[in-house]
Every structure is written in C-alpha cells, then in structure tokens.
Write an enzyme that holds these catalytic residues in place. Structure first.
Site, short mmCIF file in Angstrom:
data_model
loop_
_atom_site.label_atom_id
_atom_site.label_comp_id
_atom_site.label_asym_id
_atom_site.label_seq_id
_atom_site.Cartn_x
_atom_site.Cartn_y
_atom_site.Cartn_z
N LYS A 152 5.42 -1.26 -9.26
CA LYS A 152 4.00 -1.15 -9.67
C LYS A 152 3.78 -1.58 -11.10
O LYS A 152 4.70 -1.71 -11.89
CB LYS A 152 3.51 0.29 -9.42
CG LYS A 152 3.24 0.54 -7.93
CD LYS A 152 2.57 1.86 -7.64
CE LYS A 152 2.31 1.97 -6.13
NZ LYS A 152 1.88 3.31 -5.73
N ARG A 188 9.31 5.92 -1.96
CA ARG A 188 8.76 4.83 -1.14
C ARG A 188 9.05 3.53 -1.87
O ARG A 188 8.50 3.29 -2.95
CB ARG A 188 7.26 5.07 -0.97
CG ARG A 188 6.52 4.05 -0.13
CD ARG A 188 5.03 4.39 -0.05
NE ARG A 188 4.32 3.37 0.69
CZ ARG A 188 3.92 2.21 0.20
NH1 ARG A 188 4.13 1.93 -1.07
NH2 ARG A 188 3.30 1.34 0.97
N1 HH2 Z 1 1.32 2.94 -2.78
C1 HH2 Z 1 0.85 1.88 -2.12
C2 HH2 Z 1 0.53 1.96 -0.76
N2 HH2 Z 1 0.72 3.11 -0.08
N3 HH2 Z 1 1.40 5.37 -0.03
C3 HH2 Z 1 1.86 6.45 -0.67
N4 HH2 Z 1 2.05 7.60 0.00
N5 HH2 Z 1 2.18 6.43 -2.00
C4 HH2 Z 1 2.02 5.30 -2.76
O1 HH2 Z 1 2.30 5.34 -3.98
C5 HH2 Z 1 1.51 4.13 -2.11
C6 HH2 Z 1 1.20 4.20 -0.71
C7 HH2 Z 1 0.66 0.58 -2.84
O2 HH2 Z 1 1.83 -0.18 -2.86
P1 HH2 Z 1 2.22 -1.35 -1.81
O3 HH2 Z 1 2.21 -0.87 -0.41
O4 HH2 Z 1 3.51 -1.90 -2.27
O5 HH2 Z 1 1.12 -2.47 -2.06
P2 HH2 Z 1 -0.26 -2.82 -1.37
O6 HH2 Z 1 -1.15 -1.63 -1.43
O7 HH2 Z 1 -0.77 -3.99 -2.19
O8 HH2 Z 1 0.03 -3.20 0.07
#
Ligand code: HH2
Length: 256
Positions: free
Chosen positions: A202, A237
């Site tokens: 992030k 995660r």
């Molecule tokens: N962060 C993201 C998405 N889902 N769920 C939980 N429980 N906690 C988090 O910190 C979290 C999440 C965002 O990251 P990512 O899936 O890598 O990216 P994007 O939202 O661009 O798909």
C-alpha cells in the site's frame, strides 16, 4: 491470506489474474508458497476507484470462485455488495470480507444465514471514491475500535458465528493514521477477536520506503506485517506470499 484480485484495475496487480485460468494458476502458486486461505476480490477499492455494478462484479468473480472451490481451501470473498455476497455464499464461499464493515444489514443477515465468519473492516465511509476526504480523526485508534466494537456486537447478536477485525489500513487514513493504528494495534487485539491486517504494497509502505512501484514494496510490506503480528494480529492479507511465509517461519522459530 493470499490476495487474488480478478479486476482490471487493482492498484498493484490489476489485469493480471482476471481470466479464470490465470486466477487458478495464481491461487495454486500462493497455496504452494504457504497461503492458508485465498481472498478473491472483483472490485478495486483503492482510493478514488469507480464503483463496479453488481452484475459486472459477479461476472468477474463467480467463474473464478467456481474454479477455485475444488482446491479445497478456505475461500474468502472480498465484496461490499449483498447481491454479490449472496451468490458467492450460495456457490460455497467460506468467509465474507466486507470492506463496508457490515454497514449493510443484508450482509449481516447473509453471514448469519450461511453461518460463515465475517471480516469487519473499518472505513470512515463505505465509498472508496470519497473516503480520503474523511481522513480526519481526533484519536484514530479510539474511533476505529469503537466502530469495530459496535459492528461486532450487532453481528454476533444477529447470529454471525465469528468475526475477524480489521482496522482498514489506507481506507480513509493517511500515513500518520496508519502508523498510529499499527503502533497501537494491541488496542484492537484487546477487543478479543482475531485481527487481520492488510498493508500489502500500500501507499503507506511507499511513503515510508520511497519505493514508487507497488509491486516492489515487498520488504516494507513484510516489515509492517511482522510489526502487526508482534502486536497480536492473527492474519495478514498479502500479495507476496513466499516472502511473508519465509519471514514468519523465522519469526515463529525465534518466538516459539
Ligand atoms: N485492502 C484492499 C482490499 N480489500 N480487505 C481487508 N479486509 N483489508 C484490507 O486492508 C483490504 C481489503 C485493497 O488492496 P488490494 O486488494 O490489493 O487492491 P484493490 O482494492 O485496488 O483491488
């Protein structure tokens, strides 16, 4: 928890795993590297992301979920939409990951009906497009804790069998908020439920390390997640499963 984004636009891996075969290969790879569960998401929730209609989210998600179920590992579904959650649970998903933090009572009812655990994540508003405008707190840890406690009580009272708590790093939070939450994670752990932390690749990691390319923020992500584990987090995660598995193998050997 290995991240599988079946989206065209996720901030670090958008477009890489949005075909069923590529998604299945990626899931197999993460399991081989040591993931215990896979979190499948079909809508990017990065700051400023445009919302995806439920039909489109289902079109991306459901074929991948169907292909992953025979792997026999716990599958979590990362969605804020009850329509999508309902279809995923009917197919056989094992866990709901709700970045909306169960603000929608239909999500709570679904988790209770299917008897699945829910990740309750904090965000100041359930809207990635505007959440950064709400990154204003007197005491971010106290406010996040109060939200998680309130949502947990309502969820358990409604029959949700188990909750996992997530402070929601980066969701309506700036660098100093994220650092404060990480430093004082023990206060979230003290609420008495397993805590999940998601700082993988992030912006906060980029701000601390100066690494601009999200895919190269591996070392910073591992360091942040080790700090979380040391304060009592039970799940992380992550995109980079092998690096985290290696770090945790050493951490647990030392701390055993
Ligand atoms: N962060 C993201 C998405 N889902 N769920 C939980 N429980 N906690 C988090 O910190 C979290 C999440 C965002 O990251 P990512 O899936 O890598 O990216 P994007 O939202 O661009 O798909």
């Amino acid at each position: 928890m290995g991240i599988l984004n079946v989206t065209p636009d996720s901030f670090s891996d958008g477009g890489r795993y949005d075909r069923v075969e590529a998604a299945l290969d990626r899931a197999r790879q993460m399991l081989a590297e040591g993931a215990d569960l896979i979190d499948v998401g079909a809508e990017s929730t990065r700051p400023g992301a445009a919302p995806v209609p439920a039909e489109e989210e289902m079109r991306r998600l459901l074929p991948v979920l169907e292909a992953l179920l025979p792997l026999g590992v716990p599958l979590s579904v990362d969605t804020r939409k009850p329509e999508v959650a309902a279809e995923a649970l009917a197919l056989g998903a094992h866990l709901l990951n709700d970045v909306g933090g169960l603000r929608d009572p239909r999500m709570t009812r679904l988790a209770a009906r299917y008897r699945v655990p829910v990740v309750i994540m904090h965000s100041p508003v359930d809207d990635p497009q505007t959440m950064m405008a709400h990154a204003v707190y007197d005491d971010v840890v106290a406010e996040v804790s109060a939200f998680l406690r309130r949502q947990t009580e309502a969820a358990l009272a409604a029959g949700v069998p188990q909750v996992v708590l997530d402070p929601g790093f980066g969701f309506g939070k700036r660098l100093d908020h994220n650092l404060e939450l990480l430093r004082r994670l023990n206060e979230i752990v003290a609420l008495g439920h397993p805590v999940l932390v998601g700082l993988s690749r992030k912006r906060t990691i980029g701000e601390l390390t100066g690494v601009m390319d999200p895919a190269k923020r591996v070392c910073g992500s591992v360091a942040a997640h080790l700090a979380a584990i040391r304060r009592g987090a039970r799940l992380v995660r992550v995109h980079d499963v092998a690096a985290h598995a290696e770090a945790l193998a050493v951490e647990w050997a030392v701390e055993a």
